[in-house]
Enzyme design. Structure first.
Site, PDB file in Angstrom:
ATOM      1  N   LYS A 135       0.652 -44.425 -25.382  1.00 18.78           N
ATOM      2  CA  LYS A 135       0.171 -44.155 -24.013  1.00 18.78           C
ATOM      3  C   LYS A 135      -0.797 -42.988 -24.117  1.00 18.78           C
ATOM      4  O   LYS A 135      -0.909 -42.362 -25.167  1.00 18.78           O
ATOM      5  CB  LYS A 135       1.326 -43.786 -23.091  1.00 18.78           C
ATOM      6  CG  LYS A 135       2.301 -42.746 -23.688  1.00 18.78           C
ATOM      7  CD  LYS A 135       3.496 -42.483 -22.793  1.00 18.78           C
ATOM      8  CE  LYS A 135       4.613 -43.472 -22.960  1.00 18.78           C
ATOM      9  NZ  LYS A 135       4.845 -44.265 -21.769  1.00 18.78           N
ATOM     10  N   LYS A 140       6.165 -53.851 -20.777  1.00 19.93           N
ATOM     11  CA  LYS A 140       5.660 -54.702 -21.871  1.00 19.93           C
ATOM     12  C   LYS A 140       6.584 -54.626 -23.072  1.00 19.93           C
ATOM     13  O   LYS A 140       6.895 -55.647 -23.708  1.00 19.93           O
ATOM     14  CB  LYS A 140       4.243 -54.257 -22.275  1.00 19.93           C
ATOM     15  CG  LYS A 140       3.212 -54.490 -21.179  1.00 19.93           C
ATOM     16  CD  LYS A 140       1.906 -53.725 -21.409  1.00 19.93           C
ATOM     17  CE  LYS A 140       1.106 -53.686 -20.104  1.00 19.93           C
ATOM     18  NZ  LYS A 140      -0.006 -52.718 -20.124  1.00 19.93           N
ATOM     19  N   HIS A 191      -1.403 -43.880  -7.182  1.00 23.29           N
ATOM     20  CA  HIS A 191      -0.914 -44.022  -8.558  1.00 23.29           C
ATOM     21  C   HIS A 191      -0.437 -42.726  -9.189  1.00 23.29           C
ATOM     22  O   HIS A 191      -0.108 -42.711 -10.376  1.00 23.29           O
ATOM     23  CB  HIS A 191      -2.002 -44.599  -9.464  1.00 23.29           C
ATOM     24  CG  HIS A 191      -2.372 -46.011  -9.162  1.00 23.29           C
ATOM     25  ND1 HIS A 191      -1.745 -47.091  -9.726  1.00 23.29           N
ATOM     26  CD2 HIS A 191      -3.317 -46.527  -8.339  1.00 23.29           C
ATOM     27  CE1 HIS A 191      -2.296 -48.212  -9.287  1.00 23.29           C
ATOM     28  NE2 HIS A 191      -3.252 -47.890  -8.425  1.00 23.29           N
TER      29      HIS A 191
HETATM   30  C1  26V Z   1      -5.255 -38.586 -13.619  1.00 26.70           C
HETATM   31  C2  26V Z   1      -5.553 -37.300 -13.991  1.00 26.70           C
HETATM   32  C3  26V Z   1      -6.911 -36.795 -13.727  1.00 26.70           C
HETATM   33  C4  26V Z   1      -7.040 -35.302 -13.790  1.00 26.70           C
HETATM   34  C5  26V Z   1      -6.200 -34.644 -14.826  1.00 26.70           C
HETATM   35  C6  26V Z   1      -4.813 -35.134 -14.980  1.00 26.70           C
HETATM   36  C7  26V Z   1      -4.585 -36.538 -14.597  1.00 26.70           C
HETATM   37  C8  26V Z   1      -3.359 -37.094 -14.849  1.00 26.70           C
HETATM   38  C9  26V Z   1      -3.084 -38.370 -14.507  1.00 26.70           C
HETATM   39  C10 26V Z   1      -4.030 -39.127 -13.872  1.00 26.70           C
HETATM   40  C11 26V Z   1      -3.629 -40.511 -13.531  1.00 26.70           C
HETATM   41  C12 26V Z   1      -4.450 -41.153 -12.504  1.00 26.70           C
HETATM   42  C13 26V Z   1      -3.875 -42.391 -11.971  1.00 26.70           C
HETATM   43  C14 26V Z   1      -3.162 -43.260 -12.975  1.00 26.70           C
HETATM   44  O1  26V Z   1      -3.730 -43.744 -13.907  1.00 26.70           O
HETATM   45  N1  26V Z   1      -1.894 -43.476 -12.738  1.00 26.70           N
HETATM   46  C15 26V Z   1      -1.077 -44.368 -13.531  1.00 26.70           C
HETATM   47  O2  26V Z   1      -1.066 -45.610 -12.843  1.00 26.70           O
HETATM   48  C16 26V Z   1      -0.276 -46.586 -13.509  1.00 26.70           C
HETATM   49  C17 26V Z   1      -0.436 -47.876 -12.734  1.00 26.70           C
HETATM   50  O3  26V Z   1       0.099 -47.741 -11.470  1.00 26.70           O
HETATM   51  C18 26V Z   1       1.159 -46.127 -13.584  1.00 26.70           C
HETATM   52  O4  26V Z   1       1.914 -47.083 -14.275  1.00 26.70           O
HETATM   53  C19 26V Z   1       1.257 -44.776 -14.283  1.00 26.70           C
HETATM   54  O5  26V Z   1       2.578 -44.298 -14.246  1.00 26.70           O
HETATM   55  C20 26V Z   1       0.321 -43.791 -13.623  1.00 26.70           C
HETATM   56  O6  26V Z   1       0.265 -42.579 -14.347  1.00 26.70           O
END
Ligand code: 26V
Length: 817
Positions: free
Chosen positions: A554, A666, A363
């Site tokens: 968001k 959405k 993701h």
């Molecule tokens: C996690 C972290 C953790 C450490 C610090 C920075 C950071 C930044 C982003 C994330 C995201 C983790 C995974 C996530 O939630 N991804 C999201 O997944 C969605 C469903 O697939 C997608 O629509 C989003 O674009 C994506 O950011």
């Protein structure tokens, strides 16, 4: 919408029977006399009544899956951002109107009850909400599935804005009992931590006995997930941690009353909070304990279920396990441990079974979000799993060497152990190796995965990576969130669009229909009035429902570039002051989202939005033509209110950084036009709605990469853009922070020199795209035409389509027609 209009299966459900059931629940399950019952008691009684209706179908579904020996899907996710259930369950059962009438006869308002339900926030954002949408679609498509996750006592924090700043408070969603869940104390699994490992002679020398130093019990809580038209019901099984011996009596009797409870506190901490901050080492360890706790419980549970009816050899024919990101990746090693150590399966065979069942969804490509664990922590907490990972790695590297791949640089990049600096276990590569398919969540993201994080793995296993563009459930995000629009769409496209979203494509043929434009505008206007009321109630800001509602909702993150939006707002404000008599398009800039508690820059951006709001909203010379509102505590319920009232959808991430986005889908489905970059699923939205009906701007992912590689300072770019230069100067001067002129100094410095997220670089392109948006708004026929083409164009982004693709290409699960 009435039940008869929808021709739902339960339309003949007797109002009187439902009313009696509610009153019975109130008396016998809540213990209240209708005369003394409070609103919350009515909510509980109603939810319990709805649950009864679900249970009958739940049992039928479970029985059929068992009898027909159907292949089951297990969706392992550390997050399920499910939102409220009452209206969702009623809608899927076709009981909304019957319930409204039954409650009405009891003097109770369904809408009031809806607002009383806590909004379970068992997720951070997109990843958790995706899991919830997929659970709903799997039930709607009658795919036999279990969701496995953690029953956090505290979900994502509640956000309060005080003096423009974010404050975090605990989210105690279980305070008033959760009517949807069933505790299953008899479904309990021991989960070990620490201790020692003894090698065994048998099973090719690969098996061992692990003697954990500590054991925690995982207790199941089940929530039924009902699909569209009540067709099928699946289970969301969330694990809660319990100490096997809650009270040390010997310690207690010695007078150490708190010490006697210490083990209990330590064990139960595992399921206390969603994502503890992973900054400190203690926080890190707790997170790894959570991951292993839920992965182990889930795999023990699914193996037990499988072995009730079939031998281990048939596991991949009966079971598909989807890893929602790497959070459950330790499950790969746990499966190997259970197969090899407990069930004495030979290593190679066990590995084939493991790869046969697992698949993994990635993701994010952000390096800071890719999980790795320090080897010493793994060795201490999960010594047997560490050995298994070493062996998987050794066999993997040996196989490459046998194939002539001996370049040490290549071997280092595809190793499960990161040896740059202190050694760490890489969970992405472990998930990749343990899976038969690995998927990205949009076409662009999947291609970037192949070129970046999994470049070398992709070269070695070119058939493993596939794309599965995300989807959203239309039941929640269209029917329930926007009944007015749904009614209109049913009138135009026929009732079948409630079942087959693709039916909306026919809207293209009506996109020039001015009568339809007007009706669409009326629906939007009514939704905006409701949202306007919420904005005023929660922020005190009055907004004009005739103004354009321009929304960015968001998580707050630098790559999502709320900063670009608010900077452009500052520039627009300056232009409006300079030319007060020009014919400005009235706008309300709406922001909502949470910042991670330790993410200082994101919190500063929230403060900036609120500082700008305070100045702009108080400026009478604007005559209300610009307003800025930051709505606190963004969650699923608030999204359900904002999205149907949105005119413009801000999807403006730095290209290459937003894996997909689902809010973009959405908002477009509800008829908002998108202003966005060529990032994530925006690219595919563009393909489906057409370039004339979306406002695309800015650098492409390839240009972003080139620009970063060139390492260009932004000072020249800024000097060449008077608008940007002035906006930055106003931030630097303290115009929006008079009490603390330096507040945004570091932020401005960053945008001037480093600008990693390319806010300055994309500013002019964004400002011109916004000018185009304003232009289109002045032409209502053009605007509503685009809106209709958006609604019809994005029908492909249904999570039913996404789940069907997973079922066919990854899980190998047959779909009922
Ligand atoms: C996690 C972290 C953790 C450490 C610090 C920075 C950071 C930044 C982003 C994330 C995201 C983790 C995974 C996530 O939630 N991804 C999201 O997944 C969605 C469903 O697939 C997608 O629509 C989003 O674009 C994506 O950011």
């Amino acid at each position: 919408m009435t039940a008869s209009q929808l021709a739902l299966p339960s339309q003949d459900e007797d109002v009187a029977a439902l009313r009696r059931l509610i009153v019975n629940k109130l008396a016998y399950s809540v213990g209240k006399d209708p005369i003394a019952a409070r609103a919350h008691d009515w909510f509980l009684a109603t939810a319990l009544a709805v649950r009864d209706r679900v249970i009958e179908r739940w049992m039928t579904s479970t029985r059929a899956t068992k009898a027909e020996k159907k292949k089951r899907v297990y969706y392992l996710s550390l997050e399920f951002l499910i939102g409220r259930s009452l209206v969702d369950s009623l809608h899927n059962l076709g009981l909304t109107e019957t319930m409204r009438t039954a409650l009405g006869e009891l003097g109770v308002d369904l809408e009031a009850l809806r607002g009383l339900e806590p909004d379970p926030a068992l997720g951070n954002g997109g990843l958790g909400r995706l899991a919830a949408c997929y659970m709903e679609s799997m039930a709607s498509l009658a795919v036999p599935a279990h969701g496995y996750g953690i029953r956090y006592e505290n979900g994502l924090f509640r956000q309060v804005i005080k003096d423009g700043e974010q404050q975090e408070f605990p989210d105690t969603w279980l305070e008033h009992r959760n009517p949807w869940e069933f505790e299953r104390p008899e479904v309990a699994y021991p989960i070990g931590f620490g201790g020692s490992v003894e090698a065994l002679a048998g099973n090719g020398g690969h098996a061992a006995i692990w003697r954990p130093a500590e054991t925690v019990d995982a207790i199941a809580f089940d929530t039924p997930v009902v699909g569209w038209r009540g067709r099928h019901v699946n289970t969301l099984r969330l694990w809660s941690a319990r100490a096997p011996d809650p009270l040390r009596l010997d310690t207690f009797n010695r007078g150490d009353h708190l010490g006697a409870l210490a083990a209990r506190g330590r064990a139960e901490a595992i399921t206390q909070v969603l994502y503890p901050s992973d900054e400190s080492e203690a926080g890190q360890e707790l997170r790894l304990r959570q991951e292993y706790f839920f992965a182990s419980a889930s795999i023990q549970d699914l193996l037990r279920r499988h072995l009730e009816t079939a031998p281990l050899e048939t596991l991949p024919d009966c079971v598909a396990i989807q890893l929602n990101d790497t959070h459950p990746a330790i499950g790969v090693a746990e499966m190997m441990r259970l197969l090899v150590d407990v069930h004495q399966v030979e290593w190679e065979k066990a590995w084939a079974l493991t790869q046969g069942v697992f698949s993994y969804t990635n993701h994010t490509l952000l390096p800071e979000a890719l999980e790795t664990w320090p080897v010493p922590l793994m060795e201490r907490l999960l010594p047997r799993h560490m050995q298994i990972i070493y062996l998987i790695n050794a066999l993997h590297l040996d196989r490459l060497a046998e194939g002539g791949k001996t370049d040490p640089a290549l071997l280092a990049t595809v190793s499960l152990i990161d040896e740059h600096g202190p050694r760490r276990v890489r969970m992405g590569p472990l998930s990749f190796l343990g899976s038969h398919k690995v998927n990205g969540v949009s076409a662009l993201h999947t291609e970037l995965m192949k070129e970046t994080v999994f470049r070398d793995f992709h070269a070695l296993y070119p058939d493993r990576i596939v794309n599965k563009t995300n989807g959203i459930t239309f039941r929640r995000w269209l029917h329930e969130a926007n009944p007015g629009l749904t009614r209109l769409l049913v009138e135009v496209a026929g009732e079948s669009v409630l079942d087959k979203a693709e039916g909306l494509e026919m809207l293209a043929a009506h996109s020039g229909d001015s009568a339809l434009h007007e009706r669409l505008a009326r629906v939007r206007r009514a939704n905006k009035e409701v949202l306007g009321g919420i904005i005023e109630e929660r922020t005190g800001i009055r907004v004009d429902p005739d103004a354009m509602f321009d929304v960015q909702i968001k998580r707050i993150h630098e790559y999502k570039r709320q900063l670009l939006n608010i900077l452009e707002t500052v520039a627009l404000y300056a232009a409006m002051r300079a030319h007060p008599t020009s014919d400005w398009t009235p706008r309300v800039k709406i922001f909502a989202g949470k910042a991670a508690a330790s993410y200082h820059r994101a919190k500063l951006i929230i403060k900036l939005i609120n500082d700008v709001a305070a100045v702009v909203n108080a400026d009478a010379t604007l005559r209300g033509r610009l307003k800025v509102a930051f709505l606190p505590n963004y969650n699923v319920s608030l999204a359900e209110r904002i999205i149907p009232a949105s005119d413009l959808s801000e999807q403006i991430s730095t290209a290459g950084m937003e894996a997909s986005g689902t809010g973009n889908m959405k908002l477009a489905l509800n008829g908002a036009l998108t202003i966005g970059t060529l990032d994530g699923a925006n690219v595919e939205i563009l393909e489906r709605v057409g370039a004339d009906n979306i406002f695309i701007f800015g650098m492409t992912a390839a240009e972003v990469e080139a620009r970063r590689a060139a390492g260009i300072d932004m000072a020249e770019t800024i000097a060449a853009s008077p608008m940007l230069a002035q906006a930055l100067e106003e931030l630097r001067s303290g115009r929006f922070s008079p009490g603390e002129p330096d507040r945004y100094r570091s932020l401005v410095d960053d945008l001037t020199h480093r600008d990693y997220f390319l806010v300055s670089a994309d500013f002019d392109a964004y400002a011109s795209a916004q000018a185009e948006v304003a232009q289109r708004w002045r032409d209502p026929a053009a605007w509503w035409r685009s809106a209709l083409l958006n609604i019809g164009g994005v029908s492909w982004f249904s999570s039913d389509r996404a789940v069907r693709e997973y079922a066919e290409d990854i899980w190998n699960v047959p779909l009922a027609r």
